[in-house]
Design a protein around this motif. Sequence first.
Motif, PDB file in Angstrom:
ATOM      1  N   ARG A  36      37.845 -45.051 -14.424  1.00 41.82           N
ATOM      2  CA  ARG A  36      39.044 -44.851 -15.253  1.00 41.82           C
ATOM      3  C   ARG A  36      38.660 -44.471 -16.675  1.00 41.82           C
ATOM      4  N   MET A  37      37.595 -45.093 -17.202  1.00 42.15           N
ATOM      5  CA  MET A  37      37.155 -44.757 -18.560  1.00 42.15           C
ATOM      6  C   MET A  37      36.686 -43.308 -18.652  1.00 42.15           C
ATOM      7  N   THR A  38      35.987 -42.823 -17.626  1.00 50.08           N
ATOM      8  CA  THR A  38      35.506 -41.440 -17.656  1.00 50.08           C
ATOM      9  C   THR A  38      36.654 -40.445 -17.573  1.00 50.08           C
ATOM     10  N   ARG A  39      37.757 -40.853 -16.964  1.00 49.31           N
ATOM     11  CA  ARG A  39      38.911 -39.961 -16.857  1.00 49.31           C
ATOM     12  C   ARG A  39      39.789 -39.997 -18.107  1.00 49.31           C
ATOM     13  N   ILE A  40      39.554 -40.986 -18.955  1.00 49.81           N
ATOM     14  CA  ILE A  40      40.281 -41.063 -20.229  1.00 49.81           C
ATOM     15  C   ILE A  40      39.225 -41.134 -21.333  1.00 49.81           C
ATOM     16  N   PRO A  41      38.557 -40.009 -21.628  1.00 50.57           N
ATOM     17  CA  PRO A  41      37.421 -40.041 -22.569  1.00 50.57           C
ATOM     18  C   PRO A  41      37.797 -40.461 -23.978  1.00 50.57           C
ATOM     19  N   GLU A  42      39.080 -40.279 -24.344  1.00 50.38           N
ATOM     20  CA  GLU A  42      39.466 -40.673 -25.698  1.00 50.38           C
ATOM     21  C   GLU A  42      39.312 -42.181 -25.918  1.00 50.38           C
ATOM     22  N   MET A  43      39.375 -42.975 -24.846  1.00 46.96           N
ATOM     23  CA  MET A  43      39.140 -44.412 -24.974  1.00 46.96           C
ATOM     24  C   MET A  43      37.740 -44.687 -25.496  1.00 46.96           C
ATOM     25  N   VAL A  44      36.759 -43.965 -24.936  1.00 44.44           N
ATOM     26  CA  VAL A  44      35.371 -44.148 -25.362  1.00 44.44           C
ATOM     27  C   VAL A  44      35.144 -43.560 -26.742  1.00 44.44           C
ATOM     28  N   ILE A  45      35.717 -42.376 -26.984  1.00 45.97           N
ATOM     29  CA  ILE A  45      35.500 -41.684 -28.265  1.00 45.97           C
ATOM     30  C   ILE A  45      36.049 -42.506 -29.423  1.00 45.97           C
TER      31      ILE A  45
END
Length: 283
Positions: A36-45
């Motif tokens: 899920r984190m990889t599909r929503i990269p803005e969470m990591v950024i």
Amino acid sequence: MITVTETAVRPAPQQRGGVAQSVGDSLVVAKRNLIRMTRIPEMVIFGLIQPVMFVVLFSYVFGGSMVVDGSTSPQEYREFLMAGIFAQTVTFATAGAGAGIADDMHKGLIDRFRSLPMARGAVLTGRTLADLVQTALTLVVLAVVALLVGWRIHEGVPKAIAAFGLLLLLGYAFSWIGALIGLSVRTPEAATSGGLIWLFPVTFISNAFVPTEGMTPWIRHIAEWNPFSATVQACRELFGNPGVVDSPAWPMRHPVWASILFSLVILIVFRTLAVRKYRSATA
């Protein structure tokens, strides 16, 4: 003519034990959250931007005005600062963990997990493990930025790795506080606010950003017995950075052992409370 056909009897799937099932289910949930984190990269950024901003702002705004070990050198303060920034980064991830669990509760995802034959604590364990992976990634990026602004390690790579291990242990322990908060509120917004309210005094009434010697005596006493301060002190000692004070407080005299002890106590207590809350909230 009657033909008799034989059908092979398949053996029943072997049931895993309680511990094996819990570990396996936790890893499955952790994998789900990492995908899920990889599909929503803005969470990591966005999770990377905030600590980088803290490094740059604190280093260049306060670098020449802080006295560390009798010196006002900006380089001294940058090396003093980084252990505090690392520790702040792993603890601030707690708010995100709480918000994520609250969001899963709000959307009914937890109810769907309950319908599956899986260990009850696996949902929370998997979530906190996924957050730990994201925190480790953030620490790697943050360490690179710290090296660019002048931070250095002076006690060798093995001790530096041990320091980062203490940071991840503290972050994982604190993530269970976030899990408990996420299960105790009704919305992700409330979980984020509730996760930050207590984090600010924990991180700022400490030795993270300023030496404790100049604090009011009663505040200094609180700061030196703060579990957060113990980890910061241990990291400075293992990195060989300035700011390792000679204090009569036990956590400051034995910071590595204090950091491990405090983190394990927090982990055991709040994991127990969070799993109990999860069971009652989804009963």
